[in-house]
Design a protein around this motif. Structure first.
Motif, PDB file in Angstrom:
ATOM      1  N   ALA A   1       0.836  -1.193   0.000  1.00 34.68           N
ATOM      2  CA  ALA A   1       0.000   0.000   0.000  1.00 34.68           C
ATOM      3  C   ALA A   1       0.875   1.249   0.000  1.00 34.68           C
ATOM      4  N   ILE A   2       0.512   2.207  -0.826  1.00 32.77           N
ATOM      5  CA  ILE A   2       1.162   3.521  -0.833  1.00 32.77           C
ATOM      6  C   ILE A   2       0.286   4.458  -0.014  1.00 32.77           C
ATOM      7  N   THR A   3       0.827   4.965   1.081  1.00 34.42           N
ATOM      8  CA  THR A   3       0.029   5.818   1.965  1.00 34.42           C
ATOM      9  C   THR A   3      -0.037   7.258   1.489  1.00 34.42           C
ATOM     10  N   GLU A   4       1.041   7.732   0.857  1.00 33.04           N
ATOM     11  CA  GLU A   4       1.054   9.099   0.334  1.00 33.04           C
ATOM     12  C   GLU A   4       2.259   9.292  -0.569  1.00 33.04           C
ATOM     13  N   ALA A   5       2.087  10.124  -1.580  1.00 32.30           N
ATOM     14  CA  ALA A   5       3.201  10.542  -2.433  1.00 32.30           C
ATOM     15  C   ALA A   5       3.620  11.941  -2.017  1.00 32.30           C
ATOM     16  N   VAL A   6       4.934  12.148  -1.886  1.00 35.27           N
ATOM     17  CA  VAL A   6       5.476  13.456  -1.520  1.00 35.27           C
ATOM     18  C   VAL A   6       6.634  13.780  -2.455  1.00 35.27           C
ATOM     19  N   LYS A   7       7.076  15.019  -2.410  1.00 39.36           N
ATOM     20  CA  LYS A   7       8.208  15.417  -3.231  1.00 39.36           C
ATOM     21  C   LYS A   7       9.512  14.914  -2.624  1.00 39.36           C
ATOM     22  N   GLY A   8      10.369  14.341  -3.462  1.00 39.47           N
ATOM     23  CA  GLY A   8      11.695  13.932  -3.050  1.00 39.47           C
ATOM     24  C   GLY A   8      12.734  14.912  -3.562  1.00 39.47           C
ATOM     25  N   GLU A   9      13.966  14.472  -3.613  1.00 34.70           N
ATOM     26  CA  GLU A   9      15.046  15.340  -4.057  1.00 34.70           C
ATOM     27  C   GLU A   9      15.205  15.291  -5.576  1.00 34.70           C
ATOM     28  N   GLY A  10      15.598  16.426  -6.164  1.00 37.20           N
ATOM     29  CA  GLY A  10      15.918  16.473  -7.577  1.00 37.20           C
ATOM     30  C   GLY A  10      14.782  16.143  -8.513  1.00 37.20           C
ATOM     31  N   GLY A  11      13.557  16.506  -8.130  1.00 41.46           N
ATOM     32  CA  GLY A  11      12.415  16.248  -8.998  1.00 41.46           C
ATOM     33  C   GLY A  11      11.840  14.847  -8.879  1.00 41.46           C
ATOM     34  N   ALA A  12      12.298  14.082  -7.889  1.00 37.39           N
ATOM     35  CA  ALA A  12      11.771  12.736  -7.677  1.00 37.39           C
ATOM     36  C   ALA A  12      10.446  12.803  -6.917  1.00 37.39           C
ATOM     37  N   ILE A  13       9.607  11.796  -7.137  1.00 36.45           N
ATOM     38  CA  ILE A  13       8.392  11.605  -6.350  1.00 36.45           C
ATOM     39  C   ILE A  13       8.636  10.426  -5.429  1.00 36.45           C
ATOM     40  N   LEU A  14       8.469  10.653  -4.141  1.00 40.62           N
ATOM     41  CA  LEU A  14       8.709   9.624  -3.137  1.00 40.62           C
ATOM     42  C   LEU A  14       7.375   9.001  -2.748  1.00 40.62           C
ATOM     43  N   HIS A  15       7.269   7.687  -2.917  1.00 41.98           N
ATOM     44  CA  HIS A  15       6.050   6.951  -2.601  1.00 41.98           C
ATOM     45  C   HIS A  15       6.224   6.304  -1.235  1.00 41.98           C
ATOM     46  N   LYS A  16       5.524   6.835  -0.230  1.00 39.26           N
ATOM     47  CA  LYS A  16       5.643   6.314   1.124  1.00 39.26           C
ATOM     48  C   LYS A  16       4.781   5.064   1.280  1.00 39.26           C
ATOM     49  N   LEU A  17       5.339   4.034   1.917  1.00 40.82           N
ATOM     50  CA  LEU A  17       4.635   2.763   2.087  1.00 40.82           C
ATOM     51  C   LEU A  17       4.140   2.601   3.512  1.00 40.82           C
ATOM     52  N   ALA A  18       3.137   1.735   3.673  1.00 41.69           N
ATOM     53  CA  ALA A  18       2.635   1.417   5.002  1.00 41.69           C
ATOM     54  C   ALA A  18       3.738   0.736   5.813  1.00 41.69           C
ATOM     55  N   ASP A  19       3.700   0.922   7.129  1.00 40.96           N
ATOM     56  CA  ASP A  19       4.704   0.317   8.003  1.00 40.96           C
ATOM     57  C   ASP A  19       4.740  -1.201   7.811  1.00 40.96           C
ATOM     58  N   GLY A  20       5.950  -1.712   7.678  1.00 37.59           N
ATOM     59  CA  GLY A  20       6.120  -3.145   7.544  1.00 37.59           C
ATOM     60  C   GLY A  20       5.886  -3.691   6.152  1.00 37.59           C
ATOM     61  N   ALA A  21       5.589  -2.814   5.178  1.00 38.86           N
ATOM     62  CA  ALA A  21       5.319  -3.288   3.814  1.00 38.86           C
ATOM     63  C   ALA A  21       6.604  -3.821   3.185  1.00 38.86           C
ATOM     64  N   PRO A  22       6.505  -4.843   2.337  1.00 41.21           N
ATOM     65  CA  PRO A  22       7.696  -5.344   1.638  1.00 41.21           C
ATOM     66  C   PRO A  22       8.200  -4.320   0.637  1.00 41.21           C
ATOM     67  N   LEU A  23       9.504  -4.343   0.365  1.00 41.58           N
ATOM     68  CA  LEU A  23      10.117  -3.410  -0.566  1.00 41.58           C
ATOM     69  C   LEU A  23      10.573  -4.150  -1.823  1.00 41.58           C
TER      70      LEU A  23
END
Length: 239
Positions: free
Chosen positions: A56-78
Protein backbone atom coordinates in the motif's frame (compact mmCIF):
# COMPACT_ATOMS: atom_id res chain seq x y z
CA UNK A 1 13.72 12.74 -11.71
CA UNK A 2 10.37 10.94 -11.82
CA UNK A 3 8.31 11.37 -14.99
CA UNK A 4 5.03 12.89 -13.76
CA UNK A 5 2.44 11.02 -15.82
CA UNK A 6 -0.43 12.93 -14.18
CA UNK A 7 0.82 16.03 -16.02
CA UNK A 8 -0.11 14.40 -19.34
CA UNK A 9 -3.26 12.64 -18.15
CA UNK A 10 -4.78 13.41 -14.76
CA UNK A 11 -7.32 10.62 -15.33
CA UNK A 12 -4.82 7.73 -15.58
CA UNK A 13 -5.63 5.23 -12.82
CA UNK A 14 -2.98 2.56 -13.52
CA UNK A 15 0.52 2.66 -14.96
CA UNK A 16 3.63 0.51 -15.28
CA UNK A 17 6.87 1.78 -13.74
CA UNK A 18 10.32 0.66 -12.64
CA UNK A 19 11.78 0.98 -9.14
CA UNK A 20 14.77 3.35 -9.05
CA UNK A 21 15.44 3.16 -5.31
CA UNK A 22 13.78 1.60 -2.27
CA UNK A 23 14.25 2.27 1.44
CA UNK A 24 12.37 2.84 4.69
CA UNK A 25 11.62 6.41 3.58
CA UNK A 26 9.77 5.09 0.51
CA UNK A 27 10.15 4.26 -3.15
CA UNK A 28 11.35 6.35 -6.06
CA UNK A 29 10.08 5.19 -9.45
CA UNK A 30 11.05 6.23 -12.96
CA UNK A 31 7.46 7.37 -13.66
CA UNK A 32 4.31 7.86 -11.62
CA UNK A 33 0.62 8.72 -11.78
CA UNK A 34 0.71 9.73 -8.09
CA UNK A 35 0.50 13.47 -7.41
CA UNK A 36 2.98 14.44 -4.65
CA UNK A 37 1.70 16.65 -1.84
CA UNK A 38 2.07 20.32 -2.84
CA UNK A 39 0.20 23.60 -3.06
CA UNK A 40 -2.41 22.56 -0.50
CA UNK A 41 -3.37 19.40 -2.41
CA UNK A 42 -2.69 16.13 -0.54
CA UNK A 43 -0.43 13.49 -2.00
CA UNK A 44 -2.13 10.56 -3.70
CA UNK A 45 -2.50 7.13 -2.14
CA UNK A 46 -3.09 3.68 -3.59
CA UNK A 47 -0.97 0.57 -4.09
CA UNK A 48 1.70 -0.99 -6.24
CA UNK A 49 1.96 -4.59 -7.34
CA UNK A 50 4.84 -6.65 -8.71
CA UNK A 51 5.54 -10.27 -9.46
CA UNK A 52 5.36 -11.93 -6.06
CA UNK A 53 4.28 -8.95 -3.96
CA UNK A 54 2.24 -5.82 -3.37
CA UNK A 55 2.26 -2.87 -0.97
CA UNK A 56 0.00 0.00 0.00
CA UNK A 57 1.16 3.52 -0.83
CA UNK A 58 0.03 5.82 1.97
CA UNK A 59 1.05 9.10 0.33
CA UNK A 60 3.20 10.54 -2.43
CA UNK A 61 5.48 13.46 -1.52
CA UNK A 62 8.21 15.42 -3.23
CA UNK A 63 11.69 13.93 -3.05
CA UNK A 64 15.05 15.34 -4.06
CA UNK A 65 15.92 16.47 -7.58
CA UNK A 66 12.42 16.25 -9.00
CA UNK A 67 11.77 12.74 -7.68
CA UNK A 68 8.39 11.61 -6.35
CA UNK A 69 8.71 9.62 -3.14
CA UNK A 70 6.05 6.95 -2.60
CA UNK A 71 5.64 6.31 1.12
CA UNK A 72 4.64 2.76 2.09
CA UNK A 73 2.64 1.42 5.00
CA UNK A 74 4.70 0.32 8.00
CA UNK A 75 6.12 -3.14 7.54
CA UNK A 76 5.32 -3.29 3.81
CA UNK A 77 7.70 -5.34 1.64
CA UNK A 78 10.12 -3.41 -0.57
CA UNK A 79 10.59 -4.34 -4.22
CA UNK A 80 14.25 -4.26 -5.23
CA UNK A 81 15.62 -1.52 -7.52
CA UNK A 82 14.98 -2.45 -11.14
CA UNK A 83 11.71 -4.28 -10.36
CA UNK A 84 8.87 -3.66 -12.78
CA UNK A 85 5.73 -2.65 -10.88
CA UNK A 86 2.13 -1.63 -11.58
CA UNK A 87 0.82 1.49 -9.87
CA UNK A 88 -2.87 1.59 -8.92
CA UNK A 89 -4.27 4.92 -7.80
CA UNK A 90 -6.94 5.34 -5.13
CA UNK A 91 -9.06 6.95 -7.81
CA UNK A 92 -12.18 7.93 -5.82
CA UNK A 93 -9.99 9.92 -3.39
CA UNK A 94 -7.95 11.58 -6.17
CA UNK A 95 -11.06 12.43 -8.17
CA UNK A 96 -12.59 14.17 -5.15
CA UNK A 97 -9.36 16.18 -4.79
CA UNK A 98 -9.59 17.16 -8.47
CA UNK A 99 -13.22 18.26 -8.10
CA UNK A 100 -12.46 20.17 -4.92
CA UNK A 101 -9.38 21.88 -6.35
CA UNK A 102 -11.33 23.08 -9.38
CA UNK A 103 -14.11 24.29 -7.06
CA UNK A 104 -11.56 26.36 -5.11
CA UNK A 105 -10.55 28.12 -8.32
CA UNK A 106 -14.22 28.97 -8.89
CA UNK A 107 -14.37 30.36 -5.36
CA UNK A 108 -11.36 32.57 -6.16
CA UNK A 109 -13.18 33.94 -9.18
CA UNK A 110 -16.05 35.12 -6.96
CA UNK A 111 -13.76 37.20 -4.73
CA UNK A 112 -11.70 39.25 -7.21
CA UNK A 113 -8.89 41.40 -5.94
CA UNK A 114 -8.47 39.65 -2.60
CA UNK A 115 -5.20 37.82 -2.07
CA UNK A 116 -5.25 34.20 -0.94
CA UNK A 117 -3.38 33.76 2.36
CA UNK A 118 -3.77 29.99 2.68
CA UNK A 119 -5.74 26.97 1.60
CA UNK A 120 -6.18 23.23 1.86
CA UNK A 121 -7.76 20.75 -0.54
CA UNK A 122 -9.58 17.86 1.13
CA UNK A 123 -11.65 14.91 0.00
CA UNK A 124 -14.48 15.82 2.37
CA UNK A 125 -14.12 19.60 2.66
CA UNK A 126 -11.71 22.32 1.57
CA UNK A 127 -10.90 25.86 2.61
CA UNK A 128 -9.44 29.08 1.29
CA UNK A 129 -8.28 32.03 3.38
CA UNK A 130 -8.56 35.52 1.89
CA UNK A 131 -7.06 38.88 2.79
CA UNK A 132 -10.52 40.38 3.00
CA UNK A 133 -12.40 42.66 5.38
CA UNK A 134 -15.91 41.40 4.66
CA UNK A 135 -16.72 38.33 2.49
CA UNK A 136 -20.02 37.78 0.71
CA UNK A 137 -22.59 35.64 2.53
CA UNK A 138 -22.25 31.87 2.37
CA UNK A 139 -25.70 31.67 0.75
CA UNK A 140 -24.62 33.99 -2.08
CA UNK A 141 -21.36 32.13 -2.56
CA UNK A 142 -23.13 28.75 -2.66
CA UNK A 143 -25.62 30.02 -5.24
CA UNK A 144 -22.94 31.54 -7.48
CA UNK A 145 -20.64 28.52 -7.22
CA UNK A 146 -23.38 26.16 -8.33
CA UNK A 147 -24.33 28.50 -11.18
CA UNK A 148 -20.73 28.36 -12.46
CA UNK A 149 -20.72 24.56 -12.11
CA UNK A 150 -23.94 24.30 -14.11
CA UNK A 151 -22.54 26.50 -16.89
CA UNK A 152 -20.16 23.63 -17.74
CA UNK A 153 -17.03 25.71 -18.37
CA UNK A 154 -14.05 23.89 -19.85
CA UNK A 155 -10.95 23.61 -17.63
CA UNK A 156 -7.64 23.62 -19.47
CA UNK A 157 -3.96 24.40 -18.96
CA UNK A 158 -1.33 26.40 -20.74
CA UNK A 159 2.28 27.30 -20.11
CA UNK A 160 3.88 30.73 -20.05
CA UNK A 161 7.44 31.84 -19.47
CA UNK A 162 8.61 33.20 -16.14
CA UNK A 163 9.13 36.54 -17.86
CA UNK A 164 5.49 36.57 -18.98
CA UNK A 165 4.36 35.91 -15.41
CA UNK A 166 6.60 38.69 -14.10
CA UNK A 167 4.94 41.04 -16.59
CA UNK A 168 1.47 39.98 -15.34
CA UNK A 169 1.78 39.81 -11.53
CA UNK A 170 -2.00 39.99 -11.15
CA UNK A 171 -2.23 36.36 -12.27
CA UNK A 172 -0.83 35.28 -8.90
CA UNK A 173 -3.56 35.19 -6.23
CA UNK A 174 -1.55 33.65 -3.39
CA UNK A 175 0.21 36.03 -1.01
CA UNK A 176 2.29 33.63 1.10
CA UNK A 177 3.39 31.17 -1.61
CA UNK A 178 4.69 32.08 -5.05
CA UNK A 179 4.74 29.77 -8.11
CA UNK A 180 8.02 27.82 -8.26
CA UNK A 181 10.55 29.40 -10.57
CA UNK A 182 13.75 28.15 -12.09
CA UNK A 183 12.38 25.79 -14.74
CA UNK A 184 11.78 28.64 -17.18
CA UNK A 185 8.03 28.18 -17.51
CA UNK A 186 4.89 28.36 -15.38
CA UNK A 187 1.71 26.30 -15.71
CA UNK A 188 -1.58 28.20 -15.77
CA UNK A 189 -4.99 26.64 -15.18
CA UNK A 190 -7.82 28.31 -17.10
CA UNK A 191 -11.53 27.95 -16.42
CA UNK A 192 -13.70 29.16 -19.26
CA UNK A 193 -12.94 30.54 -22.71
CA UNK A 194 -9.62 32.02 -23.83
CA UNK A 195 -11.05 35.46 -24.47
CA UNK A 196 -12.94 35.81 -21.17
CA UNK A 197 -11.86 33.23 -18.59
CA UNK A 198 -13.82 32.71 -15.40
CA UNK A 199 -10.49 32.14 -13.65
CA UNK A 200 -6.86 32.05 -14.76
CA UNK A 201 -3.96 31.56 -12.36
CA UNK A 202 -0.75 29.59 -11.83
CA UNK A 203 -1.39 26.10 -10.40
CA UNK A 204 0.45 22.79 -10.31
CA UNK A 205 -2.46 20.65 -9.09
CA UNK A 206 -4.77 18.21 -10.81
CA UNK A 207 -8.19 19.32 -12.08
CA UNK A 208 -11.31 17.96 -13.73
CA UNK A 209 -12.04 18.64 -17.41
CA UNK A 210 -15.06 20.90 -16.90
CA UNK A 211 -16.99 22.56 -14.11
CA UNK A 212 -20.04 20.28 -14.52
CA UNK A 213 -17.87 17.38 -13.32
CA UNK A 214 -17.39 19.13 -9.96
CA UNK A 215 -20.98 18.52 -8.91
CA UNK A 216 -23.05 20.41 -6.40
CA UNK A 217 -21.21 22.51 -3.80
CA UNK A 218 -22.07 24.05 -0.46
CA UNK A 219 -20.23 26.79 1.42
CA UNK A 220 -20.20 25.47 4.99
CA UNK A 221 -19.05 28.46 6.99
CA UNK A 222 -17.17 31.75 7.04
CA UNK A 223 -14.65 32.36 9.83
CA UNK A 224 -12.56 35.29 11.03
CA UNK A 225 -8.92 34.24 11.32
CA UNK A 226 -7.44 37.67 11.94
CA UNK A 227 -8.19 41.32 11.36
CA UNK A 228 -8.09 40.92 7.58
CA UNK A 229 -8.17 37.12 7.20
CA UNK A 230 -11.42 35.38 6.29
CA UNK A 231 -11.66 31.60 5.93
CA UNK A 232 -14.26 30.10 3.59
CA UNK A 233 -14.95 26.36 3.88
CA UNK A 234 -16.80 24.40 1.21
CA UNK A 235 -17.82 20.81 0.55
CA UNK A 236 -19.10 18.59 -2.22
CA UNK A 237 -22.77 17.67 -1.87
CA UNK A 238 -23.29 14.07 -2.91
CA UNK A 239 -26.74 12.87 -3.92
Amino acid sequence: MTEALFRHNAYAQEAAARVVSAGPEGLVLDRSIFYPRAGGQPGDSGKLCWDGGDAAITEAVKGEGGAILHKLADGAPLPAPGTQVTLVLDWPRRHRHMRMHSAMHLLCSLIPGAGVTGGQVGAEKSRLDFDLAEPPTKEWLTERLNALVAEDHAISEEWITEEELAANPGLVRTLSVQPPRGAGRIRLVRIGPQAAPVDLQPCGGTHVRNTAEIGRLEVLKLENKGRQNRRISLALVEN
